[in-house]
Write a protein that holds these residues in place. Structure first.
Motif, PDB file in Angstrom:
ATOM      1  N   CYS A  36       1.765  -3.338  -2.924  1.00 39.33           N
ATOM      2  CA  CYS A  36       1.325  -2.051  -3.466  1.00 39.33           C
ATOM      3  C   CYS A  36       2.398  -1.403  -4.343  1.00 39.33           C
ATOM      4  CB  CYS A  36       0.869  -1.100  -2.364  1.00 39.33           C
ATOM      5  SG  CYS A  36       2.165  -0.565  -1.242  1.00 39.33           S
ATOM      6  N   ALA A  37       3.657  -1.797  -4.154  1.00 38.66           N
ATOM      7  CA  ALA A  37       4.726  -1.255  -4.996  1.00 38.66           C
ATOM      8  C   ALA A  37       4.562  -1.722  -6.447  1.00 38.66           C
ATOM      9  CB  ALA A  37       6.086  -1.682  -4.453  1.00 38.66           C
ATOM     10  N   GLU A  38       3.863  -2.838  -6.648  1.00 35.61           N
ATOM     11  CA  GLU A  38       3.629  -3.371  -7.995  1.00 35.61           C
ATOM     12  C   GLU A  38       2.478  -2.663  -8.708  1.00 35.61           C
ATOM     13  OE1 GLU A  38       2.693  -7.430  -7.244  1.00 35.61           O
ATOM     14  OE2 GLU A  38       4.644  -7.868  -6.361  1.00 35.61           O
ATOM     15  N   GLU A  39       1.661  -1.936  -7.945  1.00 40.17           N
ATOM     16  CA  GLU A  39       0.493  -1.278  -8.529  1.00 40.17           C
ATOM     17  C   GLU A  39       0.904  -0.080  -9.380  1.00 40.17           C
ATOM     18  OE1 GLU A  39      -3.000  -1.975  -8.296  1.00 40.17           O
ATOM     19  OE2 GLU A  39      -2.112  -3.878  -7.695  1.00 40.17           O
ATOM     20  N   LYS A  42      -0.856   5.217  -8.070  1.00 39.56           N
ATOM     21  CA  LYS A  42      -0.165   5.808  -6.926  1.00 39.56           C
ATOM     22  C   LYS A  42      -1.043   6.930  -6.386  1.00 39.56           C
ATOM     23  CE  LYS A  42       3.501   3.327  -7.634  1.00 39.56           C
ATOM     24  NZ  LYS A  42       3.371   1.981  -7.196  1.00 39.56           N
ATOM     25  N   LEU A  43      -1.280   6.909  -5.102  1.00 39.78           N
ATOM     26  CA  LEU A  43      -2.107   7.919  -4.451  1.00 39.78           C
ATOM     27  C   LEU A  43      -1.257   8.703  -3.468  1.00 39.78           C
ATOM     28  CD1 LEU A  43      -5.235   5.754  -3.594  1.00 39.78           C
ATOM     29  CD2 LEU A  43      -4.987   7.358  -5.466  1.00 39.78           C
ATOM     30  N   PRO A  44      -1.719   9.880  -3.069  1.00 36.97           N
ATOM     31  CA  PRO A  44      -1.022  10.590  -1.988  1.00 36.97           C
ATOM     32  C   PRO A  44      -1.076   9.762  -0.709  1.00 36.97           C
ATOM     33  CG  PRO A  44      -2.699  11.974  -3.032  1.00 36.97           C
ATOM     34  CD  PRO A  44      -2.864  10.597  -3.576  1.00 36.97           C
ATOM     35  N   MET A  45      -0.294  10.135   0.262  1.00 37.52           N
ATOM     36  CA  MET A  45      -0.319   9.449   1.550  1.00 37.52           C
ATOM     37  C   MET A  45      -1.753   9.452   2.075  1.00 37.52           C
ATOM     38  SD  MET A  45       2.658   8.331   2.105  1.00 37.52           S
ATOM     39  CE  MET A  45       2.632   7.897   3.814  1.00 37.52           C
ATOM     40  N   PRO A  46      -2.109   8.450   2.887  1.00 37.39           N
ATOM     41  CA  PRO A  46      -3.486   8.382   3.402  1.00 37.39           C
ATOM     42  C   PRO A  46      -3.897   9.648   4.128  1.00 37.39           C
ATOM     43  CG  PRO A  46      -2.255   6.384   3.943  1.00 37.39           C
ATOM     44  CD  PRO A  46      -1.273   7.364   3.371  1.00 37.39           C
ATOM     45  N   ASP A  51      -5.153   4.441   7.184  1.00 38.92           N
ATOM     46  CA  ASP A  51      -3.903   3.729   6.979  1.00 38.92           C
ATOM     47  C   ASP A  51      -3.937   3.155   5.565  1.00 38.92           C
ATOM     48  OD1 ASP A  51      -1.450   2.523   7.392  1.00 38.92           O
ATOM     49  OD2 ASP A  51      -2.044   1.430   9.176  1.00 38.92           O
ATOM     50  N   CYS A  52      -3.188   2.125   5.317  1.00 39.14           N
ATOM     51  CA  CYS A  52      -3.116   1.514   3.989  1.00 39.14           C
ATOM     52  C   CYS A  52      -4.465   0.954   3.542  1.00 39.14           C
ATOM     53  CB  CYS A  52      -2.092   0.390   3.994  1.00 39.14           C
ATOM     54  SG  CYS A  52      -0.414   0.955   4.289  1.00 39.14           S
ATOM     55  N   LEU A  53      -4.608   0.838   2.237  1.00 40.59           N
ATOM     56  CA  LEU A  53      -5.806   0.263   1.636  1.00 40.59           C
ATOM     57  C   LEU A  53      -5.473  -1.087   1.029  1.00 40.59           C
ATOM     58  CD1 LEU A  53      -7.092   3.408  -0.310  1.00 40.59           C
ATOM     59  CD2 LEU A  53      -7.735   2.667   1.985  1.00 40.59           C
ATOM     60  N   CYS A  54      -6.465  -1.968   0.971  1.00 43.48           N
ATOM     61  CA  CYS A  54      -6.280  -3.241   0.281  1.00 43.48           C
ATOM     62  C   CYS A  54      -6.189  -2.967  -1.220  1.00 43.48           C
ATOM     63  CB  CYS A  54      -7.433  -4.196   0.598  1.00 43.48           C
ATOM     64  SG  CYS A  54      -9.030  -3.716  -0.106  1.00 43.48           S
ATOM     65  N   ARG A  59      -7.340   0.418  -5.887  1.00 43.81           N
ATOM     66  CA  ARG A  59      -7.702   0.571  -7.304  1.00 43.81           C
ATOM     67  C   ARG A  59      -8.967   1.414  -7.463  1.00 43.81           C
ATOM     68  NH1 ARG A  59      -6.291  -5.547  -9.424  1.00 43.81           N
ATOM     69  NH2 ARG A  59      -4.029  -5.239  -9.436  1.00 43.81           N
ATOM     70  N   LYS A  60      -9.948   1.208  -6.573  1.00 46.83           N
ATOM     71  CA  LYS A  60     -11.172   2.024  -6.638  1.00 46.83           C
ATOM     72  C   LYS A  60     -10.861   3.490  -6.386  1.00 46.83           C
ATOM     73  CE  LYS A  60     -14.520  -1.485  -5.202  1.00 46.83           C
ATOM     74  NZ  LYS A  60     -15.396  -1.919  -4.095  1.00 46.83           N
ATOM     75  N   ALA A  61     -10.026   3.760  -5.366  1.00 42.20           N
ATOM     76  CA  ALA A  61      -9.678   5.141  -5.034  1.00 42.20           C
ATOM     77  C   ALA A  61      -8.895   5.781  -6.183  1.00 42.20           C
ATOM     78  CB  ALA A  61      -8.859   5.176  -3.752  1.00 42.20           C
TER      79      ALA A  61
END
Length: 69
Positions: A36-39, A42-46, A51-54, A59-61
């Motif tokens: 996810c660091a490569e994405e 960037k979203l706020p914390m869940p 928890d984490c998303l795939c 990307r959808k969120a």
């Protein structure tokens, strides 16, 4: 005597997580080198209870957040 600087500790195995939204399993590397660091997204914390998303759900969120703002 052993030099403490020469001792190498084993790296922890990646955590196995299930995406909070779709249930897809994926790994998270606790050393900070998670995929996810490569994405670019960037979203706020869940949100509470999530928890984490795939990669796909992240990307959808991110797409929903960028079109809503």
């Amino acid at each position: 005597m052993t030099n403490p600087k020469e001792i190498t500790l084993p790296q922890p195995a990646p955590r196995r997580l299930a995406c909070s939204r779709c249930g897809t399993e994926f790994g998270c590397d606790l050393s900070g080198e998670c995929w996810c660091a490569e994405e670019t997204a960037k979203l706020p914390m869940p949100v509470k209870g999530e928890d984490c998303l795939c990669r796909e759900c992240l990307r959808k969120a991110a797409g929903a957040t960028s079109t809503a703002g």
